[in-house]
Design a protein around this motif. Structure first.
Motif, short mmCIF file in Angstrom:
data_model
loop_
_atom_site.label_atom_id
_atom_site.label_comp_id
_atom_site.label_asym_id
_atom_site.label_seq_id
_atom_site.Cartn_x
_atom_site.Cartn_y
_atom_site.Cartn_z
N LEU A 51 0.75 -1.13 0.05
CA LEU A 51 -0.01 -0.03 -0.02
C LEU A 51 0.94 1.26 0.03
O LEU A 51 0.56 2.28 -0.73
CB LEU A 51 -0.79 -0.07 1.36
CG LEU A 51 -1.98 -1.21 1.31
CD1 LEU A 51 -2.75 -1.17 2.54
CD2 LEU A 51 -2.92 -1.02 -0.11
N ARG A 52 2.12 1.22 0.83
CA ARG A 52 3.03 2.40 0.79
C ARG A 52 3.63 2.70 -0.62
O ARG A 52 3.69 3.73 -0.98
CB ARG A 52 3.87 2.17 1.94
CG ARG A 52 3.10 2.32 3.26
CD ARG A 52 4.41 1.81 4.49
NE ARG A 52 5.45 2.82 4.44
CZ ARG A 52 5.39 3.97 5.14
NH1 ARG A 52 4.46 4.19 5.87
NH2 ARG A 52 6.61 4.85 5.20
N LEU A 53 3.68 1.48 -1.23
CA LEU A 53 4.20 1.63 -2.64
C LEU A 53 3.43 2.39 -3.51
O LEU A 53 3.54 3.26 -4.28
CB LEU A 53 4.77 0.32 -3.23
CG LEU A 53 5.99 -0.64 -2.52
CD1 LEU A 53 6.02 -1.93 -3.37
CD2 LEU A 53 7.20 0.22 -2.97
N ILE A 54 2.34 1.89 -3.44
CA ILE A 54 0.91 2.51 -4.41
C ILE A 54 0.77 4.04 -4.02
O ILE A 54 0.58 4.94 -4.87
CB ILE A 54 0.00 1.58 -4.12
CG1 ILE A 54 -0.22 0.35 -4.75
CG2 ILE A 54 -1.55 2.62 -4.88
CD1 ILE A 54 -1.15 -0.88 -4.50
N ALA A 55 0.93 4.20 -2.59
CA ALA A 55 0.78 5.68 -2.43
C ALA A 55 1.71 6.57 -2.37
O ALA A 55 1.56 7.78 -2.57
CB ALA A 55 0.40 5.79 -0.76
N GLY A 56 2.74 6.03 -2.59
CA GLY A 56 4.22 6.72 -2.95
C GLY A 56 5.03 7.18 -1.60
O GLY A 56 5.79 8.00 -1.60
N LEU A 57 4.71 6.46 -0.54
CA LEU A 57 5.37 6.56 0.76
C LEU A 57 6.67 5.78 0.69
O LEU A 57 7.90 5.91 1.39
CB LEU A 57 4.74 6.06 1.94
CG LEU A 57 3.80 6.98 2.31
CD1 LEU A 57 2.48 6.32 3.04
CD2 LEU A 57 4.31 8.29 3.19
N GLU A 58 6.95 4.86 -0.35
CA GLU A 58 8.26 3.86 -0.45
C GLU A 58 8.17 3.97 -1.95
O GLU A 58 7.21 3.88 -2.80
CB GLU A 58 7.90 2.41 0.19
CG GLU A 58 7.62 2.53 1.50
CD GLU A 58 8.76 2.93 2.40
OE1 GLU A 58 9.81 2.89 1.88
OE2 GLU A 58 8.48 2.86 3.65
N ARG A 59 9.34 3.66 -2.67
CA ARG A 59 9.80 3.27 -3.83
C ARG A 59 10.01 1.99 -4.10
O ARG A 59 10.54 1.32 -3.09
CB ARG A 59 11.20 4.22 -4.34
CG ARG A 59 10.84 5.59 -4.38
CD ARG A 59 10.20 6.10 -5.77
NE ARG A 59 9.80 7.63 -5.78
CZ ARG A 59 10.85 8.57 -6.26
NH1 ARG A 59 11.99 8.09 -6.68
NH2 ARG A 59 10.49 9.76 -6.31
N PRO A 60 9.51 1.29 -5.28
CA PRO A 60 9.82 -0.21 -5.20
C PRO A 60 11.51 -0.30 -5.55
O PRO A 60 11.96 0.64 -6.13
CB PRO A 60 8.98 -0.58 -6.34
CG PRO A 60 8.67 0.75 -7.28
CD PRO A 60 8.77 1.60 -6.28
N ASP A 61 11.89 -1.68 -5.47
CA ASP A 61 13.27 -1.67 -5.95
C ASP A 61 13.34 -1.49 -7.41
O ASP A 61 12.61 -1.44 -8.15
CB ASP A 61 13.72 -3.26 -5.83
CG ASP A 61 13.66 -3.46 -4.02
OD1 ASP A 61 13.70 -2.61 -3.34
OD2 ASP A 61 13.60 -4.65 -3.91
N ALA A 62 14.58 -1.26 -7.84
CA ALA A 62 15.02 -1.04 -9.36
C ALA A 62 14.36 -1.97 -9.99
O ALA A 62 14.30 -3.37 -9.87
CB ALA A 62 16.59 -1.16 -9.61
N GLY A 63 13.67 -1.58 -11.28
CA GLY A 63 12.82 -2.45 -12.08
C GLY A 63 11.65 -2.68 -12.05
O GLY A 63 10.63 -3.00 -12.89
N GLY A 64 11.07 -2.09 -10.85
CA GLY A 64 9.46 -2.08 -10.47
C GLY A 64 8.97 -0.90 -10.91
O GLY A 64 9.42 0.14 -10.85
N ARG A 65 7.84 -1.17 -11.64
CA ARG A 65 6.93 0.24 -12.02
C ARG A 65 5.66 0.03 -11.55
O ARG A 65 4.86 -0.94 -11.23
CB ARG A 65 7.00 0.08 -13.39
CG ARG A 65 8.21 0.19 -14.24
CD ARG A 65 8.04 0.98 -15.65
NE ARG A 65 6.95 0.21 -16.58
CZ ARG A 65 6.26 0.77 -17.35
NH1 ARG A 65 6.41 2.09 -17.77
NH2 ARG A 65 5.30 0.31 -18.10
#
Ligand SMILES: Nc1ncnc2c1ncn2[C@@H]1O[C@H](COP(=O)(O)OP(=O)(O)OP(=O)(O)O)[C@@H](O)[C@H]1O
Ligand SMILES: [Mg+2]
Length: 121
Positions: A51-65
């Protein structure tokens, strides 16, 4: 402003934290416009991290979009994503209903609560 539901897509989204914890193994997920998705899983399996990745509180590891509709928002900061996130108990307004807590962010932003989905059935 009328909100048009957008689909959300996670492509190869994994997450390592600086201490080495792998919170998410790379995953692909498509949430269709207007769809309600419930995440279920044991404590520590990565629900909040996703959820934090979707909200923008965390960035995914390289290669994730992460895509909202056709737009790649992977590098877009949280304040530009227009995502509402209702946190767990310590950050809720205890005097408000579930609906009131969810609507709060929309009201502060100036979106009429009437635009929030109505309960069906
Ligand atoms: N900032 C962080 N630094 C290091 N590890 C973290 C961090 N945030 C979460 N983790 C770890 O990542 C894993 C996934 O955590 P997450 O909070 O996403 O799980 P969850 O499924 O939401 O759990 P719960 O059901 O308890 O809320 C756990 O092992 C957690 O300890
Ligand atoms: Mg959690």
């Amino acid at each position: 402003m009328t909100a048009t539901p957008l689909g959300i897509r996670l492509e190869h989204c994994g997450k390592h934290f600086p201490d080495g914890t792998q919170a998410l193994t790379p995953l692909d997920l498509a949430i269709h416009p207007g769809e309600t998705l419930v995440l279920l899983g044991p404590s520590g399996c990565g629900k909040t991290t996703m959820l934090r990745l979707i909200a923008g509180l965390e960035r995914p590891d390289a290669g994730g979009r992460i895509l909202f509709g056709a737009r790649d928002v992977t590098a877009l900061p949280i304040e530009k994503r227009r995502v509402g996130m209702v946190f767990q108990s310590y950050a809720l307004f205890p005097n408000m209903s579930v609906r009131g807590n969810i609507e709060y962010g929309l009201r502060v932003r100036g979106d009429a609560p009437a635009q929030t989905p109505r309960q069906r059935g």
